[in-house]
Design an enzyme around this catalytic site. Sequence first.
Site, mmCIF file in Angstrom:
data_model
loop_
_atom_site.group_PDB
_atom_site.id
_atom_site.type_symbol
_atom_site.label_atom_id
_atom_site.label_comp_id
_atom_site.label_asym_id
_atom_site.label_seq_id
_atom_site.Cartn_x
_atom_site.Cartn_y
_atom_site.Cartn_z
ATOM 1 N N HIS A 1 0.843 -1.200 0.000
ATOM 2 C CA HIS A 1 0.000 0.000 0.000
ATOM 3 C C HIS A 1 0.877 1.248 0.000
ATOM 4 O O HIS A 1 0.634 2.206 -0.739
ATOM 5 C CB HIS A 1 -0.905 0.039 1.238
ATOM 6 N N LYS B 1 -17.882 -5.338 7.870
ATOM 7 C CA LYS B 1 -16.578 -5.934 8.152
ATOM 8 C C LYS B 1 -16.193 -5.681 9.606
ATOM 9 O O LYS B 1 -16.631 -4.723 10.224
ATOM 10 C CB LYS B 1 -15.508 -5.362 7.225
ATOM 11 N N ARG C 1 -1.944 -6.905 -7.644
ATOM 12 C CA ARG C 1 -0.843 -7.799 -7.270
ATOM 13 C C ARG C 1 -0.739 -9.019 -8.177
ATOM 14 O O ARG C 1 0.342 -9.447 -8.523
ATOM 15 C CB ARG C 1 -1.018 -8.302 -5.833
ATOM 16 N N SER D 1 -3.207 -8.976 3.653
ATOM 17 C CA SER D 1 -3.497 -8.770 5.071
ATOM 18 C C SER D 1 -3.624 -10.103 5.797
ATOM 19 O O SER D 1 -3.247 -10.221 6.959
ATOM 20 C CB SER D 1 -4.764 -7.929 5.251
#
Length: 170
Positions: free
Chosen positions: A22, A46, A95, A133
């Site tokens: 990031h 979330k 990615r 993450s």
Amino acid sequence: MSADQRRTAIYAGTFDPVTLGHEDIVLRSSKLFDEVIVGIGINPDKHPLFSAEERKQFMEEIFSHVPNVRVECFTGLTVDFAHERGASVMVRGVRTVSDTELEFTMALANHTIAPDLETVFLMAAEAYSHISSTLIKQIATMGQNTSSEQLRKFVPVPVIQPLLERVRQK
């Protein structure tokens, strides 16, 4: 240069936690655009590891030396947030090939909703293309005495100790 001529970009995400990937995308974006607004999305469905305010504080500390980067929290659609901030571009980091498919679908949906906004994809630097993450949380949770040293390869330094404390509370 007038405000109308300035190129403002939004880089939005949950950033839970913020990673070196990031950070790399924000730094590279800051060289391409006059202003980069890091938008920390708040999704009530979330259950993040860190509160929105904590994530904002991490980002502000990490980018305190970059004058054209600012950090804000938002709720709702990213395209609405971009319009409210006068942005003309949304930056997305990619990615993997599977990221590309998901991001392409999202970019098409965003373009349908807000045709005036462009989406710019930045490929993750090779050194960060494997970072997620989930991986970071596993290292923090399962790592032994060397977790702090291991995490330096994945997250900015200001995140390491709070991350270790948070996962070990659970």
